[in-house]
Design an enzyme around this catalytic site. Structure first.
Site, PDB file in Angstrom:
ATOM      1  N   HIS A 146       0.821  -1.179  -0.191  1.00  0.00           N
ATOM      2  CA  HIS A 146       0.082  -0.094   0.022  1.00  0.00           C
ATOM      3  C   HIS A 146       0.826   1.255  -0.029  1.00  0.00           C
ATOM      4  O   HIS A 146       1.892   1.441   0.670  1.00  0.00           O
ATOM      5  CB  HIS A 146      -0.950   0.097   1.233  1.00  0.00           C
ATOM      6  N   GLY A 161       2.993   5.226   4.373  1.00  0.00           N
ATOM      7  CA  GLY A 161       2.700   5.602   5.670  1.00  0.00           C
ATOM      8  C   GLY A 161       1.291   5.406   6.063  1.00  0.00           C
ATOM      9  O   GLY A 161       0.510   5.041   5.237  1.00  0.00           O
ATOM     10  N   GLU A 162       0.625   5.745   7.356  1.00  0.00           N
ATOM     11  CA  GLU A 162      -0.583   5.347   7.585  1.00  0.00           C
ATOM     12  C   GLU A 162      -1.517   6.248   6.945  1.00  0.00           C
ATOM     13  O   GLU A 162      -1.245   7.454   6.383  1.00  0.00           O
ATOM     14  CB  GLU A 162      -0.601   5.704   9.242  1.00  0.00           C
ATOM     15  N   SER A 163      -2.746   5.966   7.105  1.00  0.00           N
ATOM     16  CA  SER A 163      -4.011   6.402   6.261  1.00  0.00           C
ATOM     17  C   SER A 163      -3.976   7.820   6.846  1.00  0.00           C
ATOM     18  O   SER A 163      -3.991   8.203   8.148  1.00  0.00           O
ATOM     19  CB  SER A 163      -5.036   5.922   6.393  1.00  0.00           C
ATOM     20  N   LYS A 167      -0.354  10.942   1.337  1.00  0.00           N
ATOM     21  CA  LYS A 167       0.540  10.237   0.513  1.00  0.00           C
ATOM     22  C   LYS A 167      -0.018  10.672  -0.791  1.00  0.00           C
ATOM     23  O   LYS A 167       1.059  11.074  -1.595  1.00  0.00           O
ATOM     24  CB  LYS A 167       0.408   8.817   0.706  1.00  0.00           C
ATOM     25  N   ASP A 185      -2.139   3.583  -4.335  1.00  0.00           N
ATOM     26  CA  ASP A 185      -2.943   2.809  -3.510  1.00  0.00           C
ATOM     27  C   ASP A 185      -2.286   1.329  -3.150  1.00  0.00           C
ATOM     28  O   ASP A 185      -1.557   1.037  -2.289  1.00  0.00           O
ATOM     29  CB  ASP A 185      -4.328   2.880  -3.814  1.00  0.00           C
ATOM     30  N   ARG A 252      16.847  11.160  15.103  1.00  0.00           N
ATOM     31  CA  ARG A 252      16.710  12.210  14.229  1.00  0.00           C
ATOM     32  C   ARG A 252      17.797  12.140  13.045  1.00  0.00           C
ATOM     33  O   ARG A 252      17.586  12.732  12.157  1.00  0.00           O
ATOM     34  CB  ARG A 252      16.900  13.575  15.085  1.00  0.00           C
TER      35      ARG A 252
END
Length: 319
Positions: A146, A161-163, A167, A185, A252
């Site tokens: 995804h 990355g999360e929803s 993105k 997607d 970092r």
């Protein structure tokens, strides 16, 4: 997951136009297939296609000018014995190349054994290259991921990355900056050799990008042919995270390059935190440029560490 099935009939139809070959014998074995166990053990397509070789069974055997000369040289008994041994190799199919005429004994034994025999005027080397390239993709290990897969500055980059982190919006901005979309997607990934992963778009989603609030965008229709790509090799994963996740889970300034395992291959990975006001598109392009430098052997972090150590040593000497 690695597919294990392709029939002789499917192979014949796939290359009917490019190889212009004929089906000379074994027409009743159109469903003959590669041995699934051989497919699972194969390290590359070179294990599945090659010149006639009696110590490599279960692969497509190619008969060029030299191989046919070997089969037909000598006494009638010797020729019959050599040709009969081919059947014991249990190849999924035989291919006569270099415009060679099929020996009568070969035609007869292929018909009796129901072994598909194809013939083409193309060179044997060309046939081998073509079939190996096709089979390496057909039998490649594959998975889906995804994210948004793009061509950024000539490098295949997967944005994950999360929803809700934007993105697709990031992908749209990168496209407007001259980069290209491969897939949005759902991205199909294929391991086409020992160290290469190729990403493609599912047919259903071809050229499409979904942006919240706008809906589906046809990138090819809006931005033109140069804004889309059929496929790219995956070289970098850019993972977007929220600020709290970044501060909790990541350094970092990581001391060693991050990687993510994809189909058994380590892929370079960069973490970018998403904070209001940051120009993420510029950061992604900077990450890609830095990765290109690293591939060329230029490591900015290592150079900085060396410079830092040198400065510390100079300071001690001054004391």
């Amino acid at each position: 997951m690695k597919p294990t099935v392709i029939s002789a009939d499917a192979m014949f139809e796939e290359f009917r136009g490019s190889l212009r070959w004929e089906w000379l014998a074994g027409l009743g074995a159109s469903e003959r297939q590669f041995d699934p166990e051989v497919i699972s053990r194969a390290q590359s397509a070179a294990d599945l296609v090659g010149y006639l070789n009696y110590i490599h069974p279960y692969r497509v055997q190619i008969l060029g000018a030299r191989e046919v000369a070997y089969l037909t040289r000598g006494s009638q008994e010797d020729c019959a014995r050599r040709i009969a041994r081919i059947v014991t190799l249990e190849p999924p199919m035989l291919v006569l190349a270099d415009g060679q005429a099929a020996p009568d004994e070969l035609l007869s034994i292929c018909e009796r054994a129901q072994l598909p025999l194809f013939a083409t005027r193309e060179s044997s080397a060309f046939v081998i290259d073509l079939l190996r390239a096709y089979l390496s993709k057909h039998f490649a290990e594959r998975t889906s991921m995804h994210g948004v897969f793009m061509d950024i500055l000539g490098m295949g980059v997967m944005i994950t990355g999360e929803s809700g982190l934007g993105k697709s919006e990031l992908g749209l901005e990168l496209i407007s900056r001259g980069n290209g979309l491969v897939a949005d997607d759902a991205v199909d990934l294929f391991r086409i050799n020992q160290n290469t992963i190729e990403g493609r778009c599912p047919d259903l989603l071809l050229n499409l990008l979904e942006v919240r609030g706008i809906g589906l965008l046809d990138i090819r229709a809006i931005f033109g042919e140069t804004a889309v790509r059929r496929k790219m090799r995956l070289k970098l994963i850019v993972h977007l995270v929220r600020r709290d996740s970044f501060e909790r889970d990541y350094e970092r300034m990581p001391s060693a390059p991050l990687t993510q395992d994809v189909l058994g291959i380590p892929v370079r990975k960069v973490i970018i935190q998403v904070v209001a006001g940051r120009n993420i598109a510029v950061l992604v392009e900077a990450a890609v440029r830095n990765s290109i430098l690293q591939l060329r052997g230029i490591d900015t972090y290592a150079d900085f560490v060396a410079r830092h150590h040198k400065a510390m040593e100079s300071g001690r000497d001054g004391d």
